[in-house]
Write a protein that holds these residues in place. Structure first.
Motif, PDB file in Angstrom:
ATOM      1  N   ASP A   1       0.804  -1.220   0.000  1.00 42.14           N
ATOM      2  CA  ASP A   1       0.000   0.000   0.000  1.00 42.14           C
ATOM      3  C   ASP A   1       0.842   1.277   0.000  1.00 42.14           C
ATOM      4  N   MET A   2       2.153   1.134  -0.032  1.00 38.73           N
ATOM      5  CA  MET A   2       3.022   2.306  -0.113  1.00 38.73           C
ATOM      6  C   MET A   2       2.780   3.013  -1.445  1.00 38.73           C
ATOM      7  N   SER A   3       2.838   4.329  -1.438  1.00 38.47           N
ATOM      8  CA  SER A   3       2.646   5.071  -2.683  1.00 38.47           C
ATOM      9  C   SER A   3       3.875   4.923  -3.571  1.00 38.47           C
ATOM     10  N   VAL A   4       3.666   5.075  -4.851  1.00 40.52           N
ATOM     11  CA  VAL A   4       4.770   4.999  -5.806  1.00 40.52           C
ATOM     12  C   VAL A   4       5.807   6.068  -5.491  1.00 40.52           C
ATOM     13  N   ARG A   5       5.337   7.255  -5.105  1.00 37.90           N
ATOM     14  CA  ARG A   5       6.267   8.334  -4.772  1.00 37.90           C
ATOM     15  C   ARG A   5       7.094   7.976  -3.539  1.00 37.90           C
ATOM     16  N   GLN A   6       6.462   7.401  -2.548  1.00 38.97           N
ATOM     17  CA  GLN A   6       7.198   6.968  -1.345  1.00 38.97           C
ATOM     18  C   GLN A   6       8.232   5.914  -1.692  1.00 38.97           C
ATOM     19  N   ALA A   7       7.851   4.970  -2.531  1.00 40.11           N
ATOM     20  CA  ALA A   7       8.774   3.904  -2.924  1.00 40.11           C
ATOM     21  C   ALA A   7       9.983   4.481  -3.638  1.00 40.11           C
ATOM     22  N   ALA A   8       9.726   5.432  -4.531  1.00 38.65           N
ATOM     23  CA  ALA A   8      10.828   6.070  -5.252  1.00 38.65           C
ATOM     24  C   ALA A   8      11.745   6.801  -4.286  1.00 38.65           C
TER      25      ALA A   8
ATOM     26  N   VAL B   1       8.745  -6.337  -1.808  1.00 42.01           N
ATOM     27  CA  VAL B   1       7.461  -5.863  -1.302  1.00 42.01           C
ATOM     28  C   VAL B   1       6.921  -6.941  -0.367  1.00 42.01           C
ATOM     29  N   ILE B   2       6.720  -6.587   0.895  1.00 42.72           N
ATOM     30  CA  ILE B   2       6.365  -7.553   1.938  1.00 42.72           C
ATOM     31  C   ILE B   2       5.107  -7.085   2.659  1.00 42.72           C
TER      32      ILE B   2
ATOM     33  N   ASP C   1      10.476  -0.650 -12.793  1.00 46.19           N
ATOM     34  CA  ASP C   1       9.019  -0.578 -12.650  1.00 46.19           C
ATOM     35  C   ASP C   1       8.522   0.858 -12.592  1.00 46.19           C
ATOM     36  N   LEU C   2       9.425   1.794 -12.269  1.00 41.17           N
ATOM     37  CA  LEU C   2       9.032   3.197 -12.096  1.00 41.17           C
ATOM     38  C   LEU C   2       9.566   4.109 -13.195  1.00 41.17           C
ATOM     39  N   MET C   3      10.153   3.529 -14.219  1.00 37.37           N
ATOM     40  CA  MET C   3      10.767   4.330 -15.284  1.00 37.37           C
ATOM     41  C   MET C   3       9.744   5.098 -16.108  1.00 37.37           C
TER      42      MET C   3
ATOM     43  N   ARG D   1      -0.964   4.450  -8.446  1.00 39.01           N
ATOM     44  CA  ARG D   1      -0.397   5.209  -7.337  1.00 39.01           C
ATOM     45  C   ARG D   1       0.143   4.327  -6.214  1.00 39.01           C
ATOM     46  N   LYS D   2      -0.153   3.040  -6.255  1.00 38.94           N
ATOM     47  CA  LYS D   2       0.275   2.134  -5.192  1.00 38.94           C
ATOM     48  C   LYS D   2       1.300   1.127  -5.717  1.00 38.94           C
ATOM     49  N   VAL D   3       2.196   0.737  -4.828  1.00 39.63           N
ATOM     50  CA  VAL D   3       3.236  -0.228  -5.183  1.00 39.63           C
ATOM     51  C   VAL D   3       2.639  -1.543  -5.660  1.00 39.63           C
ATOM     52  N   ARG D   4       1.537  -1.964  -5.048  1.00 38.02           N
ATOM     53  CA  ARG D   4       0.944  -3.247  -5.397  1.00 38.02           C
ATOM     54  C   ARG D   4       0.605  -3.343  -6.885  1.00 38.02           C
ATOM     55  N   ASP D   5       0.368  -2.192  -7.530  1.00 39.55           N
ATOM     56  CA  ASP D   5      -0.043  -2.200  -8.929  1.00 39.55           C
ATOM     57  C   ASP D   5       1.118  -2.114  -9.911  1.00 39.55           C
TER      58      ASP D   5
END
Length: 231
Positions: free
Chosen positions: A17-24, A37-38, A52-54, A89-93
């Protein structure tokens, strides 16, 4: 050497559920290019990487509009997946769910082969279904630095022993020189070869350089001119 000997145990991970921006941001500040991702139970769900974020709509790096005929060829599923990668917007996606893993006892040679074959930069290390570490290409390089000391050149080793070590190092390889084409004098290895292939010539030289006690390696093209006595 096995995975447990070189893996990173302080794991930087993402939640689904982490946001893509947070993950980056996490990857940038941790100085890593990917992380597992755990979920809350410690179960590995996937891995999110720079790749995955390119392609993201926010920064204008989405895949450019294809030619109409490519749009026709592309499947609806492929186009939908592309849209999700660019807009979710979420890491899961955006995470990759097909994740290669290894155990703590996996030999590092097998890990290196896996990374190369899968064209990936890291692999989670598992124990009882949980992630206990990560082995990355950087870990393999660090292992090389710490576990492969430079060979001493000032060791007093006989020419005969050096010659036998060079011959043994080449043994079994299709590019190996025959015994009479390896000559050692005062710690200098003379290699007499007719090889014209640069890679084979380099392999022969490297085999000789790795033998203990070698001071220098000299490569000659053609048959030996003078063969000094060998013990």
């Amino acid at each position: 050497m096995r995975a447990a000997d070189i893996m990173t145990t302080k794991i930087v991970s993402a939640s689904p559920d982490m946001s893509v921006r947070q993950a980056a941001g996490t990857m940038v500040f941790a100085g890593i290019s990917g992380m597992p991702v755990i979920d809350e139970d410690g179960t590995l769900l996937g891995i999110v990487t720079e790749g995955d974020l390119m392609h993201r709509a926010e920064i204008g790096t989405g895949v450019k509009q294809r030619a109409w005929w490519l749009e026709l060829v592309a499947s609806t599923r492929e186009l939908a997946s592309q849209y999700v990668k660019e807009h979710a917007r979420k890491v899961r996606d955006v995470m990759t769910t097909d994740v290669a893993t290894v155990s703590e006892t996996c030999p590092v040679a097998d890990i290196a082969e896996l990374l190369e074959r899968k064209r990936i930069k890291r692999v989670p290390v598992m124990r009882d279904g949980k992630v206990v570490g990560v082995v990355s290409r950087a870990n393999l390089i660090r292992a090389l630095v710490t576990m492969a000391p430079e060979l001493p050149v000032d060791v007093d080793i006989s020419d005969h022993s050096i010659r036998e070590a060079v011959i043994a190092a080449m043994s079994g390889h299709p590019w190996a020189l025959t015994r009479e084409n390896v000559i050692v004098e005062n710690g200098t290895v003379h290699l007499w070869t007719s090889v014209t292939n640069e890679d084979e010539a380099k392999a022969v030289r490297v085999a000789a350089e790795n033998a203990p006690g070698v001071k220098e390696v000299v490569t000659h093209v053609g048959p030996p001119q003078i063969v000094p006595p060998q013990g």
